[in-house]
Design a protein around this motif. Sequence first.
Motif, PDB file in Angstrom:
ATOM      1  N   ALA A  12       0.872  -1.342   0.435  1.00 20.25           N
ATOM      2  CA  ALA A  12       0.359   0.048  -0.097  1.00 20.25           C
ATOM      3  C   ALA A  12       1.081   1.257   0.184  1.00 20.25           C
ATOM      4  CB  ALA A  12      -0.999  -0.010   1.113  1.00 20.25           C
ATOM      5  N   ALA A  13       2.397   1.411   0.633  1.00 22.24           N
ATOM      6  CA  ALA A  13       2.801   2.032   0.768  1.00 22.24           C
ATOM      7  C   ALA A  13       3.648   2.706  -0.197  1.00 22.24           C
ATOM      8  CB  ALA A  13       3.809   2.277   1.748  1.00 22.24           C
ATOM      9  N   ALA A  14       3.969   1.569  -0.909  1.00 26.56           N
ATOM     10  CA  ALA A  14       4.425   1.234  -2.186  1.00 26.56           C
ATOM     11  C   ALA A  14       3.563   1.847  -3.413  1.00 26.56           C
ATOM     12  CB  ALA A  14       5.363   0.098  -2.548  1.00 26.56           C
ATOM     13  N   GLY A  15       2.292   1.448  -3.801  1.00 29.32           N
ATOM     14  CA  GLY A  15       1.881   1.775  -4.692  1.00 29.32           C
ATOM     15  C   GLY A  15       1.197   0.471  -5.538  1.00 29.32           C
ATOM     16  N   TYR A  16       1.648  -0.555  -4.917  1.00 31.03           N
ATOM     17  CA  TYR A  16       1.819  -1.434  -5.994  1.00 31.03           C
ATOM     18  C   TYR A  16       0.906  -2.752  -5.186  1.00 31.03           C
ATOM     19  CZ  TYR A  16       3.440  -6.524  -6.833  1.00 31.03           C
ATOM     20  OH  TYR A  16       3.879  -7.450  -7.604  1.00 31.03           O
ATOM     21  N   TYR A  17       0.253  -2.949  -6.448  1.00 31.88           N
ATOM     22  CA  TYR A  17      -0.703  -4.051  -7.110  1.00 31.88           C
ATOM     23  C   TYR A  17      -0.789  -5.481  -6.986  1.00 31.88           C
ATOM     24  CZ  TYR A  17      -4.118  -0.437  -4.784  1.00 31.88           C
ATOM     25  OH  TYR A  17      -4.991   0.556  -3.818  1.00 31.88           O
TER      26      TYR A  17
END
Length: 249
Positions: free
Chosen positions: A180-185
């Motif tokens: 979530a912090a890295a914007g990774y999905y």
Amino acid sequence: MADLGIVIPAAGQGKRMGAGYNKQFLRLWGQPILAHVVRLFQLSGYVSEIVIVGAENELTQIGEIVDQHGFDKVVSICAGGAQRQDSVRAGVLALSPAIQRVVVHDGARPLLTLEDFHRFLEEAEGFPAAIMGIQVKDTIKRFNDAGWVTDTLPRERLVAVQTPQIFERHKLEEAHFRAAAAGYYGTDDASLLEWMGCSVKVLEGSQENIKITTPGDLWLAERILALREEQGSQAEIKNFEPRISRLGC
């Protein structure tokens, strides 16, 4: 295997189903698909808590299903997020602090059996993360933007991934927070741990553990349940025959 919690993401709208509403509410053998999913974990002696994550405008309807079927292991029905990953994170946080192992299972996979689930739990013991998967039957090719094949992948090293997936809670939470912090999905929860550098064990799944995505899947699920009932009836007859002979009938 004590202190096991289940998170069921059930917020997907199922556009490919074409029903006009959440596919988890579609009827399968006279009951909502979601009821079939929750019942399995309600019956399992290994499961302490169940959390269902749904769309905010459907929480009341989910609650009605839970109440109607007496699913008293459901400790929370909470609203999901924009993506499945956001929903799972919300579900994990809704579990009590006592839960140390978390199973994530799709709200649209109603055909997992208790036998296969318990086998999966036993085989997953000792691994920080484990997933169900079945070996692919088709040849898988990779292609470029122009549509030309670039290579053919070795089929013996490929699996189609299913749920349930099981994780040590602290690792799953860490993976979700870091992603979530890295914007990774990722495409599933296991992919978040892979991205974080954790090893994930693949365990044998079941061909019948299908995800209901299209009308054809719903038709197939009906056929699988019909076959299971027929096989169960045949087993009952077989077990009954010796009792008849002993009674002298």
